[in-house]
Design an enzyme around this catalytic site. Structure first.
Site, PDB file in Angstrom:
ATOM      1  N   VAL A  34       4.705   7.524  32.919  1.00 39.19           N
ATOM      2  CA  VAL A  34       4.313   8.687  31.922  1.00 39.19           C
ATOM      3  C   VAL A  34       2.833   8.749  32.254  1.00 39.19           C
ATOM      4  O   VAL A  34       2.004   7.733  32.082  1.00 39.19           O
ATOM      5  CB  VAL A  34       4.858   8.726  30.606  1.00 39.19           C
ATOM      6  CG1 VAL A  34       3.838   9.844  29.726  1.00 39.19           C
ATOM      7  CG2 VAL A  34       6.209   9.043  30.628  1.00 39.19           C
ATOM      8  N   LEU A  58      11.844  -7.877  14.715  1.00 38.94           N
ATOM      9  CA  LEU A  58      13.478  -7.477  13.869  1.00 38.94           C
ATOM     10  C   LEU A  58      13.232  -7.854  12.612  1.00 38.94           C
ATOM     11  O   LEU A  58      12.635  -8.921  12.196  1.00 38.94           O
ATOM     12  CB  LEU A  58      14.354  -8.235  14.852  1.00 38.94           C
ATOM     13  CG  LEU A  58      14.766  -7.960  16.225  1.00 38.94           C
ATOM     14  CD1 LEU A  58      15.730  -9.043  16.515  1.00 38.94           C
ATOM     15  CD2 LEU A  58      15.455  -6.600  16.254  1.00 38.94           C
ATOM     16  N   HIS A  86      44.999 -10.029  13.337  1.00 34.50           N
ATOM     17  CA  HIS A  86      45.554  -8.909  14.137  1.00 34.50           C
ATOM     18  C   HIS A  86      45.936  -7.729  13.274  1.00 34.50           C
ATOM     19  O   HIS A  86      46.792  -7.908  12.211  1.00 34.50           O
ATOM     20  CB  HIS A  86      46.728  -9.280  15.126  1.00 34.50           C
ATOM     21  CG  HIS A  86      47.349  -8.278  15.770  1.00 34.50           C
ATOM     22  ND1 HIS A  86      46.666  -7.822  16.926  1.00 34.50           N
ATOM     23  CD2 HIS A  86      48.480  -7.457  15.460  1.00 34.50           C
ATOM     24  CE1 HIS A  86      47.599  -6.787  17.580  1.00 34.50           C
ATOM     25  NE2 HIS A  86      48.704  -6.716  16.542  1.00 34.50           N
ATOM     26  N   LEU A 117      16.446   4.861  22.127  1.00 35.40           N
ATOM     27  CA  LEU A 117      18.205   5.244  22.574  1.00 35.40           C
ATOM     28  C   LEU A 117      18.729   5.521  21.330  1.00 35.40           C
ATOM     29  O   LEU A 117      19.569   6.365  21.154  1.00 35.40           O
ATOM     30  CB  LEU A 117      18.688   3.928  23.369  1.00 35.40           C
ATOM     31  CG  LEU A 117      17.997   3.858  24.734  1.00 35.40           C
ATOM     32  CD1 LEU A 117      18.352   2.373  25.258  1.00 35.40           C
ATOM     33  CD2 LEU A 117      18.074   5.042  25.699  1.00 35.40           C
ATOM     34  N   GLU A 118      18.509   4.761  20.251  1.00 35.56           N
ATOM     35  CA  GLU A 118      19.242   5.158  18.835  1.00 35.56           C
ATOM     36  C   GLU A 118      18.897   6.443  18.600  1.00 35.56           C
ATOM     37  O   GLU A 118      19.698   7.445  18.085  1.00 35.56           O
ATOM     38  CB  GLU A 118      18.810   4.023  17.857  1.00 35.56           C
ATOM     39  CG  GLU A 118      19.450   2.636  17.891  1.00 35.56           C
ATOM     40  CD  GLU A 118      19.185   1.722  16.839  1.00 35.56           C
ATOM     41  OE1 GLU A 118      19.724   0.733  16.637  1.00 35.56           O
ATOM     42  OE2 GLU A 118      18.463   2.212  15.847  1.00 35.56           O
ATOM     43  N   GLY A 166      10.379   5.909  26.934  1.00 39.68           N
ATOM     44  CA  GLY A 166      10.759   4.630  26.469  1.00 39.68           C
ATOM     45  C   GLY A 166      12.222   4.279  26.262  1.00 39.68           C
ATOM     46  O   GLY A 166      12.872   4.899  25.248  1.00 39.68           O
ATOM     47  N   GLY A 194       0.554  -1.200   0.035  1.00 40.89           N
ATOM     48  CA  GLY A 194      -0.048  -0.017   0.093  1.00 40.89           C
ATOM     49  C   GLY A 194       0.797   1.138  -0.014  1.00 40.89           C
ATOM     50  O   GLY A 194       0.507   2.189  -0.257  1.00 40.89           O
ATOM     51  N   GLY A 223       9.505  -2.174   0.643  1.00 40.77           N
ATOM     52  CA  GLY A 223      10.651  -2.304   1.725  1.00 40.77           C
ATOM     53  C   GLY A 223      10.020  -2.144   2.989  1.00 40.77           C
ATOM     54  O   GLY A 223      10.752  -2.270   3.888  1.00 40.77           O
TER      55      GLY A 223
END
Ligand code: FAD
Length: 462
Positions: free
Chosen positions: A233, A316, A441, A182-183, A176, A34, A39
């Site tokens: 809240v 996710l 390394h 947080l991002e 929240g 829609g 995506g």
């Protein structure tokens, strides 16, 4: 009326991956979407745009914090907000265009418009009704709010509005303390906003290993993000330019208020499962709005399947993708399996945080004996050179068999490093298997090896 083997409803990571896999397996496939572009949440208003904003602002932070130290002198970059939004939009366009290309390549019909299921085996899009032997619902999720909090996407915003603000706010309150809050809070903090997170629980990111969650909060606080934990809240009052958030502290019921230019409501997401025919067909939907399925993503109505955010499990993109592939393969007669015990979670802040498998809390609850191998990025040469030595790798392994049960990483590239552990877990590896594998390394991945060594005779560099 077109006749298909499979019609997928929704083109998010669940739906588009499922459609591609169906087509690869020789099934005549269409996908209904829609939105204007393919995506889903992920590419349009989720994973991809948020990561573009995180990347841009991390570059800004890097320039401000570390360039001079590395001998890179000159004027620090300033923020051109319009250009940053345009970079974000270009990133979205490239990705959504990419899916359109893949649909063409795989001969998948994109049925443009909102779809509904008027009866078994039929999908209606606009005035046209199409037939399909199998209908896969990948309708995803949408932002959830709180009672007393009305989202206007200008002053009181969901993640969608937060990715489209007209300017950088002076003060942002984030309701929240989960991944999305947080991002996006980090993005605006790096752009100069005062950011205050209000969280109902006594800790942020509650599903994460407690030690990592504590360290994560400390590092975010060091970056200047403020936290009020254990606060419920009560409501948000908004005018055209400002908002006031009222909250009650859970420990003593004391009442407080805080002003903001923008309030980001990031209290979770809810499945999209109603209003397009599933209820009328008798498809079972849980109280939380999740479409109920069996292990093969079949609903209780024959020929109708569901995957992704619209069903149970972590919301996710990669979980949705795996289910999309498995659902397609099942329809094609294969015997796929999604291992829900090995689904990584990542928070793309700076530093990044990632986890897979069990936490220490889980293992204690299960009464399983385990050992902990931990290694700080302070002992990793590459991390020190790159000003990225905050954090650690922690591996949990069975005390007797040494089998890896989980891993928790906070530090540079944590979101990529975790996959070494995912592969190890899929192969049932022991911590010693990782410890005995040669790691190049200097790489951050040496910290993973050292944590594995710490499950045995001990790491070398600490
Ligand atoms: P969605 O991506 O939600 O797609 C569903 C699609 O179905 C939508 O495009 C919708 O328009 C369409 N649709 C619904 N009903 C109909 C209908 N009746 N007819 C036609 N079309 C319909 N996950 C990660 O793994 N990593 C991340 O970094 C990450 N970051 C995120 C950041 C933000 C800000 C947000 C909001 C989410 C993030 N997520 C992330 C979560 C991720 O976006 C979702 O888990 C994922 O998109 C779910 O995929 P899905 O295919 O189930 O549904």
């Amino acid at each position: 009326m077109a006749q298909y083997d499979v019609i997928v409803i929704g083109s998010g990571p669940g739906g588009y991956v499922c459609a591609i896999r169906c087509a690869q397996l020789g099934l005549k496939t269409a996908c209904v979407e829609g939105r204007e572009t393919l995506g889903g949440t992920c590419l349009n208003v989720g994973c991809i745009p948020s990561k573009a904003m995180l990347h841009a602002t991390e570059m800004l932070h890097e320039a401000e914090a570390n360039f001079a130290e590395m001998g890179l002198k000159g004027k620090s970059p300033s923020v051109d907000w319009k250009q940053m939004l345009s970079y974000k939009q270009k990133t979205i366009d490239q990705n959504t265009g990419g899916i359109e290309f893949l649909f063409k390549k795989n001969k998948i019909d994109w049925l443009k418009g909102w779809g509904s299921i008027p009866e078994k085996g039929k999908v209606k899009v606009g005035d046209e009704t199409h037939s399909a032997k199998h209908i896969i619902v990948a309708s995803g999720s949408e932002p959830a709010s709180l009672p007393g909090v009305e989202i206007d996407e200008t002053v009181v915003v969901s993640s969608t509005g937060a990715l489209e603000l007209s300017k950088v706010p002076k003060k942002m309150v984030v309701i929240g303390g989960g991944v999305i809050g947080l991002e996006l809070g980090s993005v605006y903090k790096r752009l100069g906003a005062e950011v205050h997170v209000i969280e109902f629980l006594d800790k942020i990111t509650p599903t994460m290993d407690e030690e990592v969650s504590r360290q994560f909060q400390k590092l975010l606080a060091k970056q200047g993000i403020e936290f009020t934990l254990g606060a419920a809240v009560q409501g948000v009052e908004a005018t055209k330019q400002k908002a006031k958030v009222s909250y009650k502290m859970r420990k003593d019921d004391s009442e407080h208020e805080i002003d903001a230019d923008v309030v980001l409501v990031s209290t979770g997401r809810k499945p999209v499962s109603k209003g397009f025919g599933l209820e009328d067909l008798g498809v079972e939907i849980s109280e939380r709005g999740q479409i109920k399925t069996d292990d093969h993503y079949r609903t209780n109505v024959e020929g109708i399947y569901a995957i992704g955010d619209a069903i149970d499990g972590p919301m996710l993109a990669h979980k949705a993708e795996d289910e999309g592939m498995a659902c397609a393969e099942g329809i094609a007669g294969q015997h796929p399996h999604v291992n829900y015990g090995v689904i990584p979670s990542v928070i793309y802040t700076h530093p990044e945080v990632s986890m897979v498998g069990r936490t220490e809390q889980d293992l204690k609850e299960e009464g399983r004996e385990y050992k902990v191998g931990k290694f700080s990025f302070m002992g990793n040469g590459r991390a020190k050179a790159n000003f990225a030595a905050d954090g650690f790798v922690k591996i949990l392994a069975d005390k007797t068999t040494d089998r890896v049960l989980g891993a928790h990483i906070i530090g540079p590239m944590a979101g990529d490093l975790i996959h070494e552990i995912c592969v190890a877990m899929e192969f049932g590896a022991a911590a010693e298997d990782i410890a005995r594998t040669c790691h190049a390394h200097p790489t951050y991945s040496e910290a993973v090896r050292e944590a594995a060594l710490a499950c045995g005779d001990g790491p070398i560099h600490s």
